[in-house]
Structure formats: C-alpha cells, structure tokens
Design an enzyme around this catalytic site. Sequence first.
Site, PDB file in Angstrom:
ATOM      1  CE  LYS A 117      -4.580  -1.862   1.507  1.00  0.00           C
ATOM      2  NZ  LYS A 117      -5.729  -1.300   2.048  1.00  0.00           N
ATOM      3  CE  LYS A 200      -7.588  -6.763  -2.062  1.00  0.00           C
ATOM      4  NZ  LYS A 200      -8.471  -6.553  -0.732  1.00  0.00           N
ATOM      5  CE  LYS A 203     -13.755  -1.982   0.549  1.00  0.00           C
ATOM      6  NZ  LYS A 203     -13.097  -1.345   1.235  1.00  0.00           N
TER       7      LYS A 203
END
Length: 336
Positions: A117, A200, A203
């Site tokens: 991230k 994956k 959102k």
Amino acid sequence: MPSPAANNRILSGVQPTGNLHLGNYLGAIRNWVKLQQNHECFYMLADLHAITVPQDPALLRANVRETAAAYIACGIDPKHSAIFPQSSVSGHSELAWILSCHTPLGWLNRMTQFKEKAGKQKDNAALGLYSYPVLMAADILLYKAGFVPVGEDQKQHLELCRDIAGAFNRQYQTEFFPIPEPLILGEATRVMSLRDGTKKMSKSDESDYSRINLTDDADTIALKFRKAKSDMVEGMSYDETARPEAANLLNIYAVLKNITREQALAECADKNFSAFKQMLTEVAVETLSPITRTMRELIASPDYIDEMLANGVERAKAVADVTMRELKNVIGFLDI
Ligand code: AQP
C-alpha cells in the site's frame, strides 16, 4: 487471572471507503451471515482503519451509513449481531496504543500489505498505515474473539494478532487474551479484478470496470461482465495460471450458484466466453438485485440506520468496557 473460556465470539469488519464490491460480499459479508447461526457476532464499520489514507469527512460519513446498509441488505440481522462504527467504541484506539507497546518493530516490518500500500512513498505514508495491523489486533482482542473470519489477504495480520496476544500474556504471566483462530470460509476467498485476473478486486482500483459494486444495477452488471477481460481459448476451462480471467469468472459463477467448480465446468465447458458471460450476468443479477434494492431503501432512511448503529455501539461497549477495565488492572494502571 482466570483463564478465559474458549468462546464462539466473532469480530470482523469492512472499511467504509465506498465502492463495496462482489469480493467484499462473497469473500466476507456473505460468510458473516451464515456465522450468525451459531456465533455471537460483532461486525464493525472499520472507520479508524479507513483514515489510514486521507478521507473526505462528508463522504466518510455517507460511506459508514452505506456500508451499514450493505451489511443489513446482505443478511446481517441487527437484532442478532452488533453493527457499529469502530470509532464509537473508544476501547479500539486505547487498546491499540497498549498493544503497540508490546509489538516489536521487526514484526511490523514483515507485513507485506504495508509494503504494497505504501509502495515507493514509504516515508510519506502515515504512521497509522504502518501500525494498522496493531489496530486490527486490538479490534479482535477487545472482544476476546475466539474466531476471526479473514480473507487470504488478512491471514498475515491475524498471525500477528496471535503473536501480540501471546507476547502480552507471557509478559504479564496471564492468559488474559485468548489466541484467536482464523476462519477461512468458502471458495471465493479471493475474487479477482475483472480487468486483470491476477489482481484482487478492490474498492480502491481506479477503474470501476474492475469490480461489480453492490450498488450496480442490472444493466451496469451486464456491461461490466461484457467488458471483462477474456482470452482467445475456445470453451471455458479452469487454469489459474494460464487462464486467470476464465478461472476467476468460473469461480464467481460457482460461488454465486452455490455449486462446486466441477459442476460449474460441467455447465459451461463448451460455452464461448461471451455466452458464459451472459450466464454469469443472469446469476449475478439474480443474487445482487435484492441486495441493491434493500440497500437503496435503507440509505433513504438514515435515522433508522443511526438508531440501529447506536444500539450496536451500546452492545459493543458492554463487552469492550469490561475488557479495558480488567486489562488496566493487569497492566497496573490505577482504576480511578
Ligand atoms: N477481492 C476480494 N475477494 C475476497 N474477499 C475480499 N475482501 C476484500 N476484497 C476481496 C474482503 O473484504 C473484507 C473487507 O475488506 P476491507 O474493506 O477491510 O479492506 P480490503 O481487504 O483492503 O478491501 P478492498 O476492497 O481491497 O479495499 P481497498 O481497495 O480500500 O484496499 C476483508 O475480509 C477482505 O478479505
């Protein structure tokens, strides 16, 4: 300190960061619904986790209510399960601090999600993004949850939670925290992006075509599946390495229909991609349209949602406050 009894308590949550998608439903929320039958369930809206990256206040508020609406529309029963915003139960942040004082930096340095991230912007990332797994450990241990339903991607964080609980118990020579067990349920533990079968569904993916949102109507679902990445191989077959997109769509089809992968293949092996996508659209619309409809109705009733959340907060606090009081005694804080 008496050793806590093994319990059937469950804690889980989704970050209210908008764009709730089919992966969140099949990989998480749908499983939580089943767990209600024989567990005591605490399902939070993980807003403290959401602010590890910048959030717009008005949007965050709306997303908390929308995610709560999604929980209920997917089948979480607020009479049975406590649904609550994480930030409304102060024990989460308080315990996170205490646990952070019992977590060696080396353990956090191993967490792969931070590396993914934060990417190359590591020095600019918030401290909260780095210490996020400690907050997750606090979420679980605050309720002394015996089980945590986790997707593949959260397994490492749950392992860390177990290590932190063990380290705490050893330091204070107690069995205060039960060591939580992972519950990895169902075949759709990892739903992949419609644009790239190796990534994956997420959102935060910039492309809305990468995911099926729980708020998408039938036409949008059809369009997204039509545009989903495919390959030139004839017929449908399951090979995660050679045909990741076909494997992902077949997996979604099987899980939505509650059939095995073999049964799905028996139905679809001779279909070309475009015919299979139509079959997939039909089953997805059938499953998702009642959820979308109920979500819309609930979002139009914010007062109902707030009342339901207030009730969830009360039930969560009843457990959390006891843990914090007992914990402070273990540590040696004065009870004043
Ligand atoms: N693609 C997925 N397949 C299966 N399960 C998934 N989950 C998320 N994506 C998939 C599961 O949903 C739960 C809640 O996730 P979260 O909102 O806390 O954060 P996340 O895992 O980071 O979800 P996203 O969608 O990928 O959000 P962003 O893009 O904001 O990071 C978890 O149980 C997770 O396993």
